[in-house]
Design an enzyme around this catalytic site. Structure first.
Site, PDB file in Angstrom:
ATOM      1  N   GLU A  40      -7.560 -26.728 -10.229  1.00  0.00           N
ATOM      2  CA  GLU A  40      -6.856 -26.148  -9.079  1.00  0.00           C
ATOM      3  C   GLU A  40      -5.424 -25.762  -9.464  1.00  0.00           C
ATOM      4  OE1 GLU A  40      -7.854 -29.306  -6.361  1.00  0.00           O
ATOM      5  OE2 GLU A  40      -9.935 -28.657  -6.508  1.00  0.00           O
TER       6      GLU A  40
ATOM      7  N   GLU B  97     -14.474 -31.142 -15.929  1.00  0.00           N
ATOM      8  CA  GLU B  97     -14.787 -30.763 -14.546  1.00  0.00           C
ATOM      9  C   GLU B  97     -15.186 -29.296 -14.502  1.00  0.00           C
ATOM     10  OE1 GLU B  97     -12.782 -33.550 -11.502  1.00  0.00           O
ATOM     11  OE2 GLU B  97     -11.409 -31.924 -11.911  1.00  0.00           O
TER      12      GLU B  97
ATOM     13  N   GLY C 294     -16.149 -29.521  -5.460  1.00  0.00           N
ATOM     14  CA  GLY C 294     -16.114 -29.311  -4.015  1.00  0.00           C
ATOM     15  C   GLY C 294     -17.247 -28.447  -3.497  1.00  0.00           C
TER      16      GLY C 294
ATOM     17  N   HIS D 183      -5.516 -29.947 -13.900  1.00  0.00           N
ATOM     18  CA  HIS D 183      -6.659 -29.817 -12.992  1.00  0.00           C
ATOM     19  C   HIS D 183      -6.944 -28.326 -12.764  1.00  0.00           C
ATOM     20  CE1 HIS D 183      -9.151 -30.004  -9.416  1.00  0.00           C
ATOM     21  NE2 HIS D 183      -9.400 -31.258  -9.751  1.00  0.00           N
TER      22      HIS D 183
ATOM     23  N   ASN E   8      -9.330 -38.701  -7.076  1.00  0.00           N
ATOM     24  CA  ASN E   8      -8.313 -37.655  -6.878  1.00  0.00           C
ATOM     25  C   ASN E   8      -8.346 -37.230  -5.414  1.00  0.00           C
ATOM     26  OD1 ASN E   8      -6.672 -35.434  -6.867  1.00  0.00           O
ATOM     27  ND2 ASN E   8      -7.977 -34.169  -8.186  1.00  0.00           N
TER      28      ASN E   8
ATOM     29  N   SER F 227     -18.294 -32.946  -7.621  1.00  0.00           N
ATOM     30  CA  SER F 227     -19.307 -33.374  -6.644  1.00  0.00           C
ATOM     31  C   SER F 227     -19.962 -34.712  -6.990  1.00  0.00           C
ATOM     32  CB  SER F 227     -20.367 -32.282  -6.449  1.00  0.00           C
ATOM     33  OG  SER F 227     -19.764 -31.105  -5.923  1.00  0.00           O
TER      34      SER F 227
ATOM     35  N   LYS G  67      -6.394 -35.281  -3.914  1.00  0.00           N
ATOM     36  CA  LYS G  67      -5.878 -33.921  -3.697  1.00  0.00           C
ATOM     37  C   LYS G  67      -4.858 -33.935  -2.548  1.00  0.00           C
ATOM     38  CE  LYS G  67     -10.061 -32.202  -5.803  1.00  0.00           C
ATOM     39  NZ  LYS G  67     -11.054 -31.148  -5.959  1.00  0.00           N
TER      40      LYS G  67
END
Ligand SMILES: O=C(CO)COP(=O)(O)O
Length: 261
Positions: free
Chosen positions: A102, A172, A178, A100, A10, A218, A12
């Site tokens: 985010e 996730e 991140g 996701h 991904n 990560s 992003k």
């Protein structure tokens, strides 16, 4: 049922279409055909890169696939800024990430929205990678299993067993995205096993045994081996490390069971 591992990168909101071509070329060069018998590798670039990636993958007959980071719940019409599933299918996408964290956090997507997007993907022959995961507060309260089960149930509510069989789930944990703080392999296994058990209830144990459940947060070349070595973890959704060709190729090779490229 034997499940082929899936490594999904991904990207992003990183890399323009020229940079995308360069990265895909490097990954393909670093990952010879023999690996693809044992691992599926896909890249998930920004929308604006997809046509260029398609041209490269088709032109050079590359074995990796590609997908999109989001899809509209709508078919077409007055939805400024949205991209439909049929547009992505026309571009040869295999996968689309939905839900996701985010997007759930920054764009207010709830389970109903994620479900609608999952349906839009399925309707267009795309494989949704449905993301779920708990925040740190939930993890510290020890409620992560129940939280993820509920998010999964909400995100797949009402799907037929036949449709459940077509999805990929990505666990996730938000606190691991991140941050460099990877979940332990045991943490990943605990939730991925609960996901599979829930899929068994939503569809059937037989269907559940064929669905790929990924871990994300990560993941890098150093930790991927232990994570995908867990019984119920069938690959990884990789963010930062998917932007580095060597590292992404290496971690894909590890998921394939080696040897290192
Ligand atoms: O969100 C992720 C993939 O979708 C994970 O990102 P990182 O691998 O950068 O933690």
């Amino acid at each position: 049922m034997a499940r082929k591992p899936l490594i999904a990168g991904n990207w992003k909101m990183n890399l323009n279409h020229l940079e995308a071509i360069a990265l895909v070329q490097k990954i393909a060069f670093s990952l010879p055909a023999k690996y693809f018998d044992k691992v599926d590798v896909t890249v998930i670039p920004p929308f604006t890169d997809i046509r260029s990636v398609q041209t490269l993958v088709e032109g050079d007959k590359l074995l990796l696939t590609y997908g999109a980071q989001d899809v509209s719940a709508q078919d077409s019409g007055a939805y400024t800024g949205e991209i439909s599933g049929s547009m992505l299918a026309k571009l040869g996408c295999t996968f689309v990430v939905v839900g996701h964290s985010e997007r759930r956090t920054l764009h207010g997507e709830d389970n109903d929205t994620v479900l609608a997007k999952t349906k839009a993907a399925l309707k267009n022959g795309l494989t949704p990678i449905v993301c779920i995961g708990e925040g740190l507060d939930i993890r510290e309260a020890g409620e992560h299993v129940a939280y993820n089960v509920e998010q999964l149930r909400g995100s797949l509510a009402g799907l037929s067993a036949e449709d459940v069989a077509k999805v990929v789930i990505a666990y996730e944990p938000v606190w691991a995205i991140g941050t460099g703080r990877v979940a332990s392999a045991a943490d990943a296994q605990e939730v991925c096993a609960a996901i599979r058990a829930t899929l068994g209830e939503l569809a059937s144990p037989d269907v559940a045994s064929g669905v790929r459940v990924l871990y994300g947060g990560s993941v890098n070349a150093k930790n991927v081996g232990e994570i995908v070595g867990q019984t119920d973890v069938d690959g990884a959704l990789v963010g930062g490390a998917s932007l580095k060709a060597d590292e992404f190729a290496t971690l894909s090779a590890i998921a394939a069971g080696g040897p290192l490229p």
